[in-house]
Motif scaffolding. Structure first.
Motif, short mmCIF file in Angstrom:
data_model
loop_
_atom_site.label_atom_id
_atom_site.label_comp_id
_atom_site.label_asym_id
_atom_site.label_seq_id
_atom_site.Cartn_x
_atom_site.Cartn_y
_atom_site.Cartn_z
N LYS A 210 43.39 113.13 138.87
CA LYS A 210 44.28 112.90 140.27
C LYS A 210 45.86 113.13 139.30
CE LYS A 210 45.14 111.39 144.34
NZ LYS A 210 43.91 110.55 146.09
N PRO A 211 45.78 111.69 137.94
CA PRO A 211 47.43 111.65 137.83
C PRO A 211 47.61 113.34 137.27
CG PRO A 211 45.53 110.14 137.08
CD PRO A 211 44.99 111.02 137.74
N GLU A 212 46.72 114.33 137.00
CA GLU A 212 47.65 114.98 136.59
C GLU A 212 47.56 116.07 137.41
OE1 GLU A 212 43.33 115.72 134.42
OE2 GLU A 212 44.70 116.94 132.19
N LEU A 213 47.16 115.73 138.60
CA LEU A 213 47.24 116.52 139.59
C LEU A 213 48.69 116.08 140.32
CD1 LEU A 213 43.95 116.59 141.78
CD2 LEU A 213 45.26 118.41 141.02
N LYS A 214 49.03 114.74 140.42
CA LYS A 214 50.25 114.09 141.13
C LYS A 214 51.17 114.66 140.12
CE LYS A 214 48.77 110.01 143.48
NZ LYS A 214 48.86 108.57 143.15
N LYS A 215 50.89 114.90 138.77
CA LYS A 215 51.46 115.94 137.66
C LYS A 215 51.97 117.14 138.03
CE LYS A 215 54.19 115.41 132.99
NZ LYS A 215 54.53 117.34 133.54
N LEU A 216 51.23 117.64 138.56
CA LEU A 216 51.45 119.20 138.77
C LEU A 216 52.77 119.01 139.46
CD1 LEU A 216 51.00 122.38 138.25
CD2 LEU A 216 48.88 121.39 139.42
N MET A 217 51.98 118.70 141.21
CA MET A 217 52.43 118.57 142.30
C MET A 217 54.47 118.25 141.66
SD MET A 217 50.18 117.72 145.44
CE MET A 217 51.05 116.95 146.23
N VAL A 218 54.37 117.28 141.30
CA VAL A 218 56.19 117.34 140.49
C VAL A 218 56.83 117.79 139.74
CG1 VAL A 218 57.23 115.28 139.50
CG2 VAL A 218 55.58 114.29 140.71
N ASP A 219 56.40 118.96 139.09
CA ASP A 219 56.30 120.16 138.36
C ASP A 219 56.77 121.23 139.58
OD1 ASP A 219 56.62 118.13 136.31
OD2 ASP A 219 55.01 118.50 135.42
N SER A 220 56.16 121.50 140.30
CA SER A 220 56.12 122.66 140.92
C SER A 220 57.20 122.76 141.96
CB SER A 220 54.64 122.60 141.51
OG SER A 220 53.45 122.84 141.33
#
Length: 332
Positions: A210-220
């Motif tokens: 989940k933390p990596e998914l959140k970061k991906l959304m932030v970076d997208s």
């Protein structure tokens, strides 16, 4: 109340049904209920029974109804229930819907796609997300324009449609499609790996925490929801709560969350129109800003508080509709 939630997804699974079950457990326990999440049912007593997935939980639903005919039963309908199983396996799926005191739909248009006799049982529960609002990413010369695709790789998700669209983009485009999710089978894994070899605009990262998914959304800069069927994807809620613009296939499961006037739809399965929308989002800041404004406006309906209140309404209606139910459970 003592509540049992039954889900076909095992503990530790990142499947949507498991995530929904665990989130509902947390939300209902916040209201003072005692909640058990199970994958198999063996006749345990409870004050209310909530089944995720009408067809996959059909056996548990029938077993519960035989054991406890006087206890409220809520059945949550998934996308495959609504758009596949009620046609492919009507006996089991409709029997589960018939046994329920209340049906939960996860988007506004479910009522259009279930038998009319069940419409009075239907309660809409929008799945929530606790993701905070993100700051819009400022465009930088030469920086990639990242687009994320989040969800298990399987036929229902049409998981490589954005990658196929990216192949059609002009050379000047900076779009990169980042796909995450567990492949449903070896065919999907092979397809994703082949796409990476052949498509320089595509990267598949596998299953992320989940933390990596959140970061991906932030970076997208943008999210693509390319599904051919959805019951109401939680990733749409997460994108709206994160202020992440969405381009979505024009299926009821997306339109029932984003609304008729949302400007980011494309015809399901049509990578040419999707490519044109992706290019427009990349090259037209006003279009991307409009989509961001629309998801920001939708964000308040996907809060945990709203989901908790909707679940409480569903339970209260189940008690009211269960003609054999003893009074006095709610609030004790």
């Amino acid at each position: 109340m003592e509540i049992i939630i039954i889900t076909p997804a095992a503990p530790g699974s990142k499947a949507g049904n498991r995530a929904t079950a665990e989130r509902w457990k947390w939300l209902l326990e916040g209201e003072g209920h005692r909640v058990s999440v199970m994958t198999e049912y063996h006749g345990e007593p409870c004050d209310a029974f909530v089944a995720l997935h009408a067809w996959r939980s059909h056996g548990a639903i029938q077993s519960f109804r035989r054991c406890w005919p006087s206890t409220p039963l809520v059945v949550a309908l998934t996308g495959t229930d609504i758009y596949y199983h009620q046609k492919k396996y009507p006996r089991e799926t409709l029997a589960a819907m018939d046994a329920a005191d209340v049906l939960i739909g996860l988007h506004d248009l479910v009522v259009q796609d279930i038998p009319l006799q069940y419409s009075s049982k239907l309660v809409t529960v929008f799945q929530s997300a606790d993701v905070g609002l993100r700051e819009p990413i400022e465009a930088e010369d030469g920086a990639p324009f990242r687009i994320c695709v989040i969800g298990h790789l399987r036929d229902e998700k049409d998981s490589l449609r954005a990658a196929l669209a990216a192949r059609l983009l002009p050379l000047v485009s900076r779009i990169q499609v980042i796909c995450v999710g567990k492949p449903h089978n070896s065919q999907w894994q092979n397809a994703a790996e082949k796409e990476m070899r052949e498509n320089s605009r595509f990267q598949w990262l596998g299953e992320l925490e989940k933390p990596e998914l959140k970061k991906l959304m932030v970076d997208s800069r943008l999210m693509v929801i390319s599904s051919i069927m959805e019951g109401g994807a939680n990733v749409v809620s997460e994108a709206c709560r994160a202020g992440l613009p969405v381009i979505a296939s024009d299926i009821p499961g997306n339109q029932g969350l984003l609304g008729d006037d949302y400007e980011g739809y494309y015809p399901v399965g049509d990578e040419h129109t999707l490519a044109a929308l992706l290019r427009r989002a990349e090259s037209d800041p006003s279009f991307l800003k409009k989509l961001a404004h629309q998801v920001d406006e939708l964000a308040p309906k996907f809060t945990p508080e709203n989901e908790r209140h909707a679940l409480e309404r569903a339970l209260a209606l189940a008690i009211q509709r269960c003609p054999r139910q003893r009074q006095g459970h709610l609030g004790n």
